[in-house]
Design a protein around this motif. Structure first.
Motif, PDB file in Angstrom:
ATOM      1  N   UNK A  20      -1.854  14.904   0.903  1.00 53.62           N
ATOM      2  CA  UNK A  20      -3.011  14.300   0.261  1.00 53.62           C
ATOM      3  C   UNK A  20      -4.281  14.981   0.765  1.00 53.62           C
ATOM      4  N   UNK A  21      -5.192  15.213  -0.152  1.00 52.52           N
ATOM      5  CA  UNK A  21      -6.434  15.887   0.208  1.00 52.52           C
ATOM      6  C   UNK A  21      -7.174  15.059   1.263  1.00 52.52           C
TER       7      UNK A  21
ATOM      8  N   UNK B 110       6.266   0.271   7.522  1.00 51.91           N
ATOM      9  CA  UNK B 110       5.127   1.177   7.670  1.00 51.91           C
ATOM     10  C   UNK B 110       5.610   2.627   7.732  1.00 51.91           C
ATOM     11  N   UNK B 111       5.205   3.434   6.763  1.00 54.26           N
ATOM     12  CA  UNK B 111       5.612   4.838   6.693  1.00 54.26           C
ATOM     13  C   UNK B 111       4.851   5.697   7.696  1.00 54.26           C
TER      14      UNK B 111
ATOM     15  N   UNK C  86       0.849  -1.187   0.000  1.00 54.18           N
ATOM     16  CA  UNK C  86       0.000   0.000   0.000  1.00 54.18           C
ATOM     17  C   UNK C  86       0.888   1.242   0.000  1.00 54.18           C
ATOM     18  N   UNK C  87       0.264   2.388  -0.170  1.00 55.87           N
ATOM     19  CA  UNK C  87       1.027   3.630  -0.217  1.00 55.87           C
ATOM     20  C   UNK C  87       1.794   3.871   1.084  1.00 55.87           C
ATOM     21  N   UNK C  88       1.235   3.402   2.189  1.00 55.57           N
ATOM     22  CA  UNK C  88       1.838   3.654   3.495  1.00 55.57           C
ATOM     23  C   UNK C  88       2.559   2.430   4.079  1.00 55.57           C
TER      24      UNK C  88
ATOM     25  N   UNK D 219       9.201   0.383  -3.504  1.00 60.43           N
ATOM     26  CA  UNK D 219       9.063  -0.276  -2.209  1.00 60.43           C
ATOM     27  C   UNK D 219       7.675  -0.165  -1.597  1.00 60.43           C
ATOM     28  N   UNK D 220       6.794   0.642  -2.207  1.00 62.48           N
ATOM     29  CA  UNK D 220       5.434   0.791  -1.691  1.00 62.48           C
ATOM     30  C   UNK D 220       4.464   0.790  -2.874  1.00 62.48           C
ATOM     31  N   UNK D 221       3.158   0.734  -2.564  1.00 59.47           N
ATOM     32  CA  UNK D 221       2.149   0.710  -3.603  1.00 59.47           C
ATOM     33  C   UNK D 221       1.529   2.075  -3.836  1.00 59.47           C
ATOM     34  N   UNK D 222       0.459   2.114  -4.614  1.00 62.31           N
ATOM     35  CA  UNK D 222      -0.216   3.366  -4.957  1.00 62.31           C
ATOM     36  C   UNK D 222      -1.513   3.556  -4.174  1.00 62.31           C
ATOM     37  N   UNK D 223      -2.153   2.485  -3.776  1.00 62.64           N
ATOM     38  CA  UNK D 223      -3.445   2.543  -3.070  1.00 62.64           C
ATOM     39  C   UNK D 223      -3.219   2.768  -1.585  1.00 62.64           C
TER      40      UNK D 223
END
Length: 444
Positions: free
Chosen positions: A231-232, A216-217, A203-205, A434-438
């Motif tokens: 991010x909005x 985990x970011x 995931x993004x995070x 290393x991370x995703x977009x969703x």
């Protein structure tokens, strides 16, 4: 920001430089032959003209199987034809008066690091940046090791026994535990199909890093990447304590002692030197100049995450977080000429590391040619090039983003291993793999 640069494949490396291949050979001496004599004679006598054989480095290594109790381990390179084992026969034949036996330990399409060091050899003072065991080692023996930056250039990593005080560790652990709790709650409630600990996800995070290991970011609430990147709706959904946690780790990333003593010497300073200039002219002119002056681009950016390994996490495969950038120079077969680092990662454990909870193991010197060494991780143990990153809570291990490493198993009965990870990277580099977009925290 620019996208992450493309990287060259290992196949391309095999095809480059006239398909040259590196070999590490083990050479046992005949009785009565000294190491210096063995090296001199082997290097002088052993040739392979049509294959352009060249010797690069050598060391004496203890070996219980050898009659002398030691062997010479040496690296060399030649044009590749798939029969590199012939190197051992040539050494035995052309230096028969001095060699009892020879065999090939490793072959690879790139420089093979022949660097045997310990964490003590790589120790530095996080507050001064001074190497605590200054000297010279490896193929860079002509380079004096005096600072943490020197250690990273030569070995690909540096180790500080103490970096953060107990209060900072305690506050960071509080932030980490809250962040993990929120993420795992989101996984169970919003992503119930994900089998945590078994499935691979990104995931993004947050991303899985194999079995019971996760990365985990923290949100980018403060610091040099926050402006224009929010991010909005994200910050409206964060609780006050989460904002405080994110602010704390961001401040820590910018003010930790290793920033001034290690990151800045390698990646440059983020201070705007123009702000301190004394411009000539009237006050009105100075005001106009200040208004019109554009903000200087930053030298680097930083991401902060927690990499945590739960009990049951197994040994990772050897890997590097970042490849060599396309067009950037790699080390030659002598181990020289590699491009300077474009990113530095700092691990800061929040619990004491040991054999039970585990640690990260590194391959010293692998940053110089890690693209070609992917898939050759077992060679690190064969060549005794591994360094166990064992430090207590608040210590720090800094490494070149290209350095080969692996997380070791957590075999404890109930202790999670949380490690703060600070990634500092040149401003023109973008991390994408290393991370995703969703988003984990938004409905699918």
């Amino acid at each position: 920001r620019m996208e992450e640069h493309a990287v060259d494949s290992r196949d391309a490396l095999w095809a480059s430089d006239r398909s040259r291949v590196a070999v590490c050979a083990r050479v046992a001496p005949l009785p009565g032959v000294s190491y210096d004599r063995l090296r001199e004679e082997v290097f002088a006598r052993v040739e392979w003209g049509d294959r352009d054989l060249r010797f690069h480095d050598a060391r004496r290594a203890a070996d219980a199987e050898a009659e002398a109790g030691w062997v010479m381990e040496c690296t060399l390179s030649c044009l590749a034809h798939g029969d590199e084992a012939q190197v051992a026969y040539r050494i035995e034949g052309l230096a028969a008066e001095f060699v009892e036996e020879a065999d090939v330990l490793v072959s690879a399409p790139c420089h093979i690091p022949l660097l045997r060091v310990t964490a003590a050899d790589l120790a530095f003072d996080a507050r001064t940046g001074e190497a605590l065991a200054p000297g010279r080692f490896g193929s860079d023996s002509h380079v004096e090791i005096a600072t943490a930056a020197d250690l990273l250039r030569a070995a690909g990593l540096a180790v500080a026994a103490e970096a953060l005080d107990a209060s900072a560790v305690e506050r960071a652990l509080l932030a980490v535990n809250r962040r993990i709790a929120k993420a795992e709650c989101a996984l169970s409630t919003m992503r119930p199909s994900v089998r945590v600990g078994a499935d691979v996800f990104a995931f993004r995070e947050m991303g899985s890093r194999g079995g019971e290991r996760f990365d985990l970011l923290f949100p980018k609430c403060l610091g040099n990447r926050a402006e224009g990147e929010r991010d909005v709706g994200l910050y409206e959904t964060l609780a006050d304590e989460e904002l405080l946690d994110a602010a704390f780790v961001r401040e820590l990333a910018m003010t930790a002692p290793w920033v001034r003593t290690l990151v800045e010497p390698l990646l440059g300073s983020n201070e705007n030197e123009n702000e301190n200039e004394n411009d000539a002219g009237s006050a009105a002119d100075a005001s106009t100049q200040k208004t019109e002056k554009k903000k200087e681009p930053l030298s680097w950016w930083c991401d902060v995450s927690v990499v945590y390994s739960k009990p049951g996490a197994t040994n990772q495969d050897w890997h590097c977080d970042g490849r060599h950038l396309a067009g950037a120079s790699r080390a030659d077969f002598d181990g020289r000429g590699v491009a300077p680092p474009y990113a530095v990662c700092v691990f800061c454990p929040l619990v004491d590391l040991n054999e039970d909870v585990g640690f990260t193991q590194f391959w010293a010197g692998s940053h110089k040619s890690s693209d070609g060494l992917i898939g050759f991780g077992s060679a690190a143990e064969v060549l005794r090039g591994t360094v166990d990153g064992v430090v207590k809570a608040g210590g720090a291990i800094a490494y070149d983003y290209r350095t080969m490493h692996r997380g070791m198993a957590n075999v404890s009965k109930g202790t999670t291993r949380p490690v703060l990870q600070f990634l500092y990277a040149k401003s023109n580099y973008r991390e994408t793999k290393n991370y995703g977009a969703e988003s984990l925290f938004e409905p699918p």
